[in-house]
Design an enzyme around this catalytic site. Structure first.
Site, PDB file in Angstrom:
ATOM      1  N   HIS A 101       0.842  -1.198   0.000  1.00 60.93           N
ATOM      2  CA  HIS A 101       0.000   0.000   0.000  1.00 60.93           C
ATOM      3  C   HIS A 101       0.884   1.257   0.000  1.00 60.93           C
ATOM      4  O   HIS A 101       1.859   1.330   0.769  1.00 60.93           O
ATOM      5  CB  HIS A 101      -0.909  -0.004   1.233  1.00 60.93           C
ATOM      6  N   ASP A 133      -6.592  -8.462   6.123  1.00 55.44           N
ATOM      7  CA  ASP A 133      -7.774  -8.957   6.834  1.00 55.44           C
ATOM      8  C   ASP A 133      -9.011  -8.430   6.111  1.00 55.44           C
ATOM      9  O   ASP A 133      -8.917  -7.968   4.976  1.00 55.44           O
ATOM     10  CB  ASP A 133      -7.712  -8.584   8.326  1.00 55.44           C
TER      11      ASP A 133
END
Ligand code: GRF
Length: 179
Positions: A101, A133
């Site tokens: 990211h 997640d």
């Protein structure tokens, strides 16, 4: 064996391939992704799993997980993959899905992280590799590297250069650790 999830350009996929990592399958959320051409050029099996072809996200994710496991995948890398993964997928690769990211999470999650950092006027942003997640860029951080915002004109380019170094490094360590 490593499976890579993609949606677009695939420059991070290319970095993994160029690093000589054992990428054995590439799955895309879009049929037209440039990343699929990169997989084909590298001789890596690839397939598209567009949401429109399935009843819901869970069905798509289950089919995609089946396909990856058929290809012997043990570690999944999200490299510019633009959809959230659902529980049926996460449960198939517990603790073995990572994402790259372009910010220092938890700052600037989401799809506009570089623009958001520029708009916020921070002096430093960076790159995060983290476990995936159910949330949007919320899983535990594995590695981060700061990148100065200035000069602003070259920020995106410098962030991508860090991604292309950091992601293969972390993936090599995880793959070596038996994931
Ligand atoms: C990268 O900046 C990645 O961090 C973000 O989306 C971008 C994907 O680029 N999640 P690419 O498809 O790997 O070229």
């Amino acid at each position: 064996m490593i499976g890579v999830l993609v949606s677009g350009e695939g420059s991070n996929l290319q970095a993994l391939l160029d690093a000589g990592l054992p990428v054995a399958a590439v799955a895309s959320s879009r049929r037209a992704a440039r990343a699929l051409e990169r997989a084909e050029a590298a001789g890596v099996p690839s397939a598209a799993f567009p949401l429109d072809d399935y009843g819901d996200r869970e069905q798509r994710d289950t089919t995609m997980a089946d396909w990856l496991q058929e290809h012997g995948i043990r570690l999944v890398v999200c490299a510019g993959y633009m959809h959230l993964l659902t529980v049926p997928f996460l449960a198939r690769f517990p603790g073995r899905i990572v994402n790259v990211h372009p910010s220092l999470l938890p700052a600037f999650p989401g799809t506009r992280a570089i623009d958001d950092a520029l708009a916020a006027g921070v002096e430093t942003t960076g790159v995060t590799v983290h476990l995936v997640d159910e949330g949007l860029d919320t899983g535990p951080v594995i590695r981060q590297e700061p990148v100065p915002v200035r000069p602003r004109e070259t920020l995106a380019e410098r962030i991508h250069a860090v991604e292309h170094r950091l992601l293969p490094e972390v993936v090599r360590e995880l793959a070596g650790a038996g994931r």
